[in-house]
Each structure stands twice: as C-alpha cells, then as structure tokens.
Design a protein around this motif. Structure first.
Motif, PDB file in Angstrom:
ATOM      1  N   THR B  16     -58.915 -66.786   1.643  1.00  0.00           N
ATOM      2  CA  THR B  16     -60.256 -66.372   2.068  1.00  0.00           C
ATOM      3  C   THR B  16     -60.808 -65.310   1.120  1.00  0.00           C
ATOM      4  N   THR B  23     -67.633 -66.610  -4.032  1.00  0.00           N
ATOM      5  CA  THR B  23     -68.935 -66.766  -3.383  1.00  0.00           C
ATOM      6  C   THR B  23     -69.833 -65.558  -3.668  1.00  0.00           C
ATOM      7  N   ASP B  43     -72.352 -66.142   5.706  1.00  0.00           N
ATOM      8  CA  ASP B  43     -73.007 -67.436   5.947  1.00  0.00           C
ATOM      9  C   ASP B  43     -72.591 -68.479   4.909  1.00  0.00           C
ATOM     10  N   GLY B  46     -69.276 -69.688   5.586  1.00  0.00           N
ATOM     11  CA  GLY B  46     -69.105 -70.282   6.896  1.00  0.00           C
ATOM     12  C   GLY B  46     -68.134 -69.501   7.770  1.00  0.00           C
ATOM     13  N   VAL B  47     -68.112 -68.183   7.603  1.00  0.00           N
ATOM     14  CA  VAL B  47     -67.275 -67.319   8.467  1.00  0.00           C
ATOM     15  C   VAL B  47     -68.169 -66.272   9.117  1.00  0.00           C
ATOM     16  N   THR B  48     -67.573 -65.493  10.030  1.00  0.00           N
ATOM     17  CA  THR B  48     -68.350 -64.436  10.670  1.00  0.00           C
ATOM     18  C   THR B  48     -68.372 -63.205   9.768  1.00  0.00           C
TER      19      THR B  48
END
Lengths: 196, 196
Positions: B16, B23, B43, B46-48
C-alpha cells in the motif's frame, strides 16, 4: 517648460515606487515572498498601507515589478543578438549580456532560484510576455535544432542563472563572477575561451 | 520459517505504501503538490483517508517519502565515489551516477525543479541529512578549492538537474538524454569527452 505641481507630484510618486520596490526586494530576501506582507513593506518605508495600495493592488504585482527591470534588460539583449549577422557573434552577444544581467541582478536571481513565492507570482508574466527564454534557446542552439546543442544550451542558461544567484558565491566580486560564468557558457556553447 | 498472518499483513502494508507513493507522484505531477490533497490520494488509491494517515500524517511527509529513493541513491553514489583513489575516477563515477539518477527519476526531478511545494516540503530533510550536495561539490571541485572549478561544478550540478527534468526534453529516450547530459558534465568538469 517649467515643472508645475502635477509634474512634481508625478516625480514624487515615481520616487516612492522606486523606493517601494527596493524595500520589497530587501524584505523578500530577508523573509521570503510568502513571509512579507504589504503592511511590512509600508512600515519599512514609513508610509501607510494605502500609499502602497496606490501603486500596487497585490503582492504578486509587487513581485512582478521587482523582477521587471531584469526581464526587460534580458528582452533587449535577446533582440540585439537577433539582429547580428554571424551566428558566433549572436551567441557571444547573448551570452555576455545574459551573464552580465545575472551578475548585476544577483540578489534578484538568488530570490528567483530559491523562493517558491517568486516562481508562483511570476508564472503569468513570464508566460504571457513574448517568450524570450524560447528565443534565447533558439540563438544558443542554432537553426539546425541539434539535440546535443539544445541540451548544452539549456544547461548553460539554468546553470549560469542558478550559480550566479547561489549564496555560496555571493562574496565574489562582479568581475570575478562574470569571468567564471562566461567560462561556463563558452565551454557549453562551444565558443572560444578567453583568458580574462 | 513460514510467513504468518503478521508477515502477510506487513507486506500488504508495504505494498500500500509503495502504491501510495507512486499515486502521490502522479497526482503531484498533474496537480502540483499544493493542488493535491490527502483525500485526492486516498480516492485515487480507492482507500479511506484513514488508510493514508496510517502511513503518513502530513503531505510534507509524503513529499519527503516520494523524494527519498532518489536522494538515497545519490547518497550511495557520493559514498562510492569518495572511496575511489584517483580524483579523475571519483569525478567520473559521481558524474555518471548523478546523471543516471537524474535520467531515471526524471518525473521527480522535473517536479523538484518546477513545483514550489516540493522545495518547501524538502527544505528540512535536505538540510538535516548529511549534506551530500556539499560532498558532491567537494568531489567535483577538488581539494584545491579553486573558484573557477567550484563555479563550473555548481553549474554542472544545477544545469544537469534542471535540464534532465525539463519538459521540453521529456520525449527523449533515457540513453540519448544520458549521453548528452554526460557531455554537459564532462565539458564543465574538464573530463575527456567520449563518443557514445
């Protein structure tokens, strides 16, 4: 023709503007552009904030005006170089002029290279005026558009600007710095090196 | 030794973190560091936002971590060069290694050179780690501390970094860019130029 009250007043305003820009450059160098407020500039000048507003509405406008003389000189040198006939003479004129501007506006160049606030304030004025950095590249690179020359030219422009404004060379006198920066340019642009 | 749940989880977190940094670099390049929020990074992954916070508390921490691999490689090349015996070999090793890092981390170098947000975030980590830009200057300049050499060395470092990261050379393949940047360095550092 005698100077009436209007002329006196205009020249007084001009004087305030000049002092304002010199003061702004000094404060920008000490505190950074972000760390300098219009109020600080007014205080240092001993005028009201309204007097500063009379000349400039925003700090970005002041930053642009501080940089203006250097940019205008550079524009002029590029235009002069373009009018010369021989390519070697064009390169030499532009290189000498560019190094001279970098050396004389060292404080400004140092600010440019180090302070994020300057870059942000100037992005627009640099982009909108006739792009003379492109014209500098054209003169230094030559009409053939050779990649090796283009990369050497880009390295010469950025290397000279960032080295001329570097704090570790701030103590060198103008003539010494100028001679060494010219040497950098001549090596990269393939021009004859002179003993100076 | 078999990998238990803890090891799996640690490797998942590592993964991650790696994706997060890739990213972040992409978003920084698109929107600038200032224009990228932790929420945007979350976003895009795609995680919090909490998942991002697990790895980094601030955007400056992310910016520092994005730059870390390049800085660490540079640190290593400087250390390797210092251990070589002949000065010429030291200069050649450092120049080759530096150019190689600039070329491989082009996106990062471009971000460094253009984005005010990066400079601000990195000021501390650059200043606090063993100052390898000083060590680079020492190797390139030599023990005599000659001013002409120091200025040429400074121009080589800044010219190579800013040219390698310049948008107008982004289309050049790695080998071509590397060969031309090496040529810039060799001209300025007085090393023999090779046909490559």
């Amino acid at each position: 023709m005698t100077a009436g009250p209007a002329a006196v007043s205009a020249s007084g305003q001009e004087d305030t503007r000049t002092r304002l820009l010199a003061t702004a450059l000094r404060l920008f160098t000490e505190h950074g552009v972000e760390g300098t407020s219009l109020q600080m500039i007014a205080d240092a000048l001993g005028v009201t904030k309204a007097a500063v507003y009379y000349h400039f509405k925003t700090k970005d406008e002041i930053t642009g005006a501080v940089a203006e003389p250097g940019l205008r000189e550079l524009d002029l040198v590029v235009a002069e170089a373009s009018r010369l006939r021989r390519r070697g003479a064009q390169v030499d004129h532009l290189l000498t002029g560019f190094v001279d501007i970098v050396v004389r506006h060292r404080t400004l160049v140092a600010l440019f290279s180090r302070d994020p606030g300057v870059t942000r304030a100037l992005t627009d004025s640099w982009a909108t005026r006739e792009n003379f950095s492109v014209r500098m590249m054209e003169i230094f690179t030559g009409p053939e558009g050779d990649t090796n020359r283009a990369i050497a030219a880009h390295a010469a422009i950025t290397g000279i600007a960032l080295t001329g404004g570097a704090p570790q060379f701030a103590d060198l006198d103008d003539d010494t710095l100028r001679a060494h920066l010219l040497d950098v340019g001549r090596r990269l642009l393939g021009r004859p090196r002179r003993v100076s």
